[in-house]
Write an enzyme that holds these catalytic residues in place. Sequence first.
Site, short mmCIF file in Angstrom:
data_model
loop_
_atom_site.label_atom_id
_atom_site.label_comp_id
_atom_site.label_asym_id
_atom_site.label_seq_id
_atom_site.Cartn_x
_atom_site.Cartn_y
_atom_site.Cartn_z
CB SER A 49 -18.58 24.88 -3.21
OG SER A 49 -18.35 25.79 -4.25
CE LYS A 213 -20.22 26.13 0.47
NZ LYS A 213 -21.20 25.73 -0.55
CB THR A 214 -24.05 22.25 -1.60
OG1 THR A 214 -24.05 23.68 -1.73
CG2 THR A 214 -25.31 21.82 -0.85
N GLY A 215 -21.51 21.40 -2.85
CA GLY A 215 -20.51 21.66 -3.88
C GLY A 215 -20.97 21.07 -5.20
#
EC number: 3.5.2.6
Length: 267
Positions: A49, A213-215
């Site tokens: 993501s 922003k993580t993923g």
Amino acid sequence: QPANAKANIQQQLSELEKNSGGRLGVALIDTADNSQILYRGDERFPMCSTSKVMAVSALLKQSETDKNLLAKRMEIKQSDLVNYNPIAEKHLDTGMTLAEFSAATIQYSDNTAMNKILEHLGGPAKVTEFARTIGDKTFRLDRTEPTLNTAIPGDKRDTTSPQAMAISLQNLTLGKALAEPQRAQLVEWMKGNTTGGASIRAGLPTTWVVGDKTGSGDYGTTNDIAVIWPANHAPLVLVTYFTQPQQNAEARKDVLAAAAKIVTAGL
């Protein structure tokens, strides 16, 4: 930083990686002097993501010349819903605007919202094309949500390198890749992220301002990309990517926090 401090950072990251049992990628850009700290900085990692920042940025770029674009409403069908749709699933009756999809994508990592943005843009390849226009030759988005998270070792689909992503994130959030209103909007959305508390943010002093922003994906893939405003220092850009050999491995946000702490300790 002096050479011995840099060597010490590399050694600490190597220790962290060895103890984690996975593969760690780190890229820090200190905008005070544009110096970089890299660990496996040019190796490919699955983005998961974190790719959503590039997709939303491609949309923001379009909005520079179409001032009504972000107000455009798209319908959401039951069949659009995928594995994680915390915001989109509440708007089946009304649909959502592209601005709302963007906020949901970045701040809640809503996968249906990401797919709607990709649908508007004309598919994942359009995000790759946008990355090329801002000078990123490494980024590649091949699939939609949720298949872009398979994170199979050695698979080049939906990957980039920590260094390439850090440079792009710097250009998008602090540089000239987007016009000023769009740049400010991206930063505002990232500062409002709700998913990053245990990742990079957890390794930094609480007084520092962070937009991230993580993923996450298969093979215990655990990612975070961030713009950081330390208390008394120029902004930093930090990418931490982590992936593991077993498909069902657990996420390791603690590894990202530890990496963030190591690379920012001298500031």
